[in-house]
Write a protein that holds these residues in place. Structure first.
Motif, PDB file in Angstrom:
ATOM      1  N   VAL A  88       2.953 -13.065  40.989  1.00  0.00           N
ATOM      2  CA  VAL A  88       3.036 -12.949  39.322  1.00  0.00           C
ATOM      3  C   VAL A  88       3.145 -11.466  39.189  1.00  0.00           C
ATOM      4  N   PHE A  89       4.207 -10.992  38.243  1.00  0.00           N
ATOM      5  CA  PHE A  89       4.424  -9.538  37.869  1.00  0.00           C
ATOM      6  C   PHE A  89       3.794  -9.197  36.817  1.00  0.00           C
ATOM      7  N   GLN A  90       3.697  -7.825  36.530  1.00  0.00           N
ATOM      8  CA  GLN A  90       3.297  -7.370  35.330  1.00  0.00           C
ATOM      9  C   GLN A  90       4.343  -7.952  34.182  1.00  0.00           C
ATOM     10  N   LEU A  91       5.366  -7.957  34.105  1.00  0.00           N
ATOM     11  CA  LEU A  91       6.208  -8.701  33.288  1.00  0.00           C
ATOM     12  C   LEU A  91       6.533 -10.108  33.538  1.00  0.00           C
ATOM     13  N   PHE A  92       6.651 -10.996  32.803  1.00  0.00           N
ATOM     14  CA  PHE A  92       6.591 -12.387  32.797  1.00  0.00           C
ATOM     15  C   PHE A  92       7.801 -13.011  33.564  1.00  0.00           C
ATOM     16  N   ASN A  93       9.031 -12.221  33.425  1.00  0.00           N
ATOM     17  CA  ASN A  93      10.237 -12.801  33.795  1.00  0.00           C
ATOM     18  C   ASN A  93      10.498 -14.144  33.787  1.00  0.00           C
ATOM     19  N   LEU A  94      10.189 -14.658  32.632  1.00  0.00           N
ATOM     20  CA  LEU A  94      10.610 -15.916  32.114  1.00  0.00           C
ATOM     21  C   LEU A  94      12.281 -15.921  31.810  1.00  0.00           C
ATOM     22  N   ARG A 150       0.791 -17.264  31.685  1.00  0.00           N
ATOM     23  CA  ARG A 150       0.489 -18.608  32.325  1.00  0.00           C
ATOM     24  C   ARG A 150       1.192 -19.272  32.831  1.00  0.00           C
ATOM     25  N   VAL A 151       2.474 -19.387  32.040  1.00  0.00           N
ATOM     26  CA  VAL A 151       3.728 -20.192  32.509  1.00  0.00           C
ATOM     27  C   VAL A 151       4.270 -19.641  33.899  1.00  0.00           C
ATOM     28  N   ALA A 152       4.124 -18.029  33.890  1.00  0.00           N
ATOM     29  CA  ALA A 152       4.719 -17.616  35.180  1.00  0.00           C
ATOM     30  C   ALA A 152       3.578 -17.997  36.344  1.00  0.00           C
ATOM     31  N   ILE A 153       2.520 -17.989  36.159  1.00  0.00           N
ATOM     32  CA  ILE A 153       1.492 -18.136  37.173  1.00  0.00           C
ATOM     33  C   ILE A 153       1.967 -19.795  37.594  1.00  0.00           C
ATOM     34  N   ALA A 154       2.226 -20.785  36.441  1.00  0.00           N
ATOM     35  CA  ALA A 154       2.398 -22.330  37.015  1.00  0.00           C
ATOM     36  C   ALA A 154       3.564 -22.236  37.541  1.00  0.00           C
ATOM     37  N   ARG A 155       4.503 -21.370  37.227  1.00  0.00           N
ATOM     38  CA  ARG A 155       5.848 -21.453  38.001  1.00  0.00           C
ATOM     39  C   ARG A 155       5.433 -20.808  39.335  1.00  0.00           C
ATOM     40  N   LEU A 165       0.023 -13.520  45.225  1.00  0.00           N
ATOM     41  CA  LEU A 165       0.193 -11.921  44.821  1.00  0.00           C
ATOM     42  C   LEU A 165       0.177 -12.036  43.538  1.00  0.00           C
ATOM     43  N   PHE A 166      -0.608 -10.943  43.047  1.00  0.00           N
ATOM     44  CA  PHE A 166      -0.571 -10.632  41.465  1.00  0.00           C
ATOM     45  C   PHE A 166      -0.628  -9.171  41.332  1.00  0.00           C
ATOM     46  N   ASP A 167       0.406  -8.826  40.667  1.00  0.00           N
ATOM     47  CA  ASP A 167       0.663  -7.269  40.433  1.00  0.00           C
ATOM     48  C   ASP A 167       0.463  -6.896  39.026  1.00  0.00           C
ATOM     49  N   GLU A 168      -0.954  -6.489  38.740  1.00  0.00           N
ATOM     50  CA  GLU A 168      -1.521  -6.225  37.444  1.00  0.00           C
ATOM     51  C   GLU A 168      -0.957  -7.129  36.488  1.00  0.00           C
ATOM     52  N   PRO A 169      -1.429  -8.584  36.502  1.00  0.00           N
ATOM     53  CA  PRO A 169      -0.670  -9.515  35.857  1.00  0.00           C
ATOM     54  C   PRO A 169      -1.309  -9.393  34.323  1.00  0.00           C
ATOM     55  N   SER A 199      -5.387  -5.106  40.381  1.00  0.00           N
ATOM     56  CA  SER A 199      -5.902  -5.197  38.784  1.00  0.00           C
ATOM     57  C   SER A 199      -7.150  -4.120  38.995  1.00  0.00           C
ATOM     58  N   HIS A 200      -7.181  -3.612  37.564  1.00  0.00           N
ATOM     59  CA  HIS A 200      -8.207  -2.722  37.292  1.00  0.00           C
ATOM     60  C   HIS A 200      -9.351  -3.493  36.153  1.00  0.00           C
TER      61      HIS A 200
END
Length: 248
Positions: A88-94, A150-155, A165-169, A199-200
């Motif tokens: 999961v990236f910073q931008l959702f990329n849907l 959250r859609v990106a996480i579900a995907r 892997l989560f890059d500053e989500p 994440s910070h």
């Protein structure tokens, strides 16, 4: 001492350059099955590059990465590893022309060859899991930033990965939307998902992380635990300088 089989990710002496810029410099790190590891550090420290190397979105210049027993040194193994790792990236990329449901089912049917009915059923279950079952037929433009993430996480979860892997989500979200995404990630952590997170968000770090890695200038400077994440407890001056800025 833990046996090697306990480690689902093994990073050994990995280095990566972009031209003259050294992004990673002899980085070694392991992640256990079911562990949540959070990577913190200043901009340009190599955090995102390290994540991208784990699923071979970036290739390493030297060193070795093994994911769930599969070495990334052979081209034929890259697709195997990517099937195990969700990102999961910073931008959702849907895809803007697809509904939330379609965004989640697409990879299942194309890559996993899942039937349309199975993919739809799983997608609806995952939308419920991330708390937005009513948004199945909504397009990305009709969703808030937090809902899109959250859609990106579900995907990503639809591919049934063993590692996330989560890059500053939450970095692209408005403050009021951050909590809804972090709550989903906390639920995954409680369920035992192996997670490596850049994440910070200190509330999430202290609630979910088993280990915290501080990186700077391509190096792992310090490893600690949530209890040890304080100005007084950290051993390295560079870590204390960074924490002084983000904890103030």
């Amino acid at each position: 001492m833990k046996e090697l089989a306990d480690n689902i990710i093994e990073i050994e002496h990995v280095s990566k350059k972009f031209g003259r810029v050294v992004a990673l410099d002899d980085v070694s790190l392991t992640v256990e099955r079911g562990e949540v590891v959070v990577i913190i550090g200043p901009s340009g420290s190599g955090k995102s590059t390290l994540l991208r190397c784990i699923n071979h979105l970036e290739s390493v210049d030297s060193g070795r990465i093994v994911v769930d027993g599969i070495p990334l040194t052979q081209a034929k193994n890259i697709d195997k590893v990517r099937a195990e790792v969700g990102m999961v990236f910073q931008l959702f990329n849907l895809f803007p022309h697809l509904t939330a449901l379609q965004n989640i089912t697409l990879a299942q049917t194309v890559v996993r060859k899942t039937s349309a009915s199975e993919a739809t059923s799983l997608a609806r279950d995952l939308l419920a899991k991330v708390g937005i079952p009513e948004k199945a037929d909504a397009y990305p433009a009709q969703l808030s930033g937090g809902q899109q993430q959250r859609v990106a996480i579900a995907r990503a979860l639809a591919m049934q990965p063993r590692i996330m892997l989560f890059d500053e989500p939450t970095s692209a979200l408005d403050p009021e939307m951050i909590k809804e995404v972090l709550d989903v990630m906390l639920d995954l952590a409680r369920e035992g998902m192996t997670m490596v997170v850049v994440s910070h968000e200190m509330g999430f770090v202290k609630a979910a992380a088993k280990r915290i890695i501080f990186m700077c200038e391509g190096h792992v400077i310090e490893e600690t635990t949530p209890d040890g994440l304080s100005l007084s407890a950290c051993k390295e001056e560079r870590t204390r300088q960074f924490l002084g800025k983000i904890l103030s």
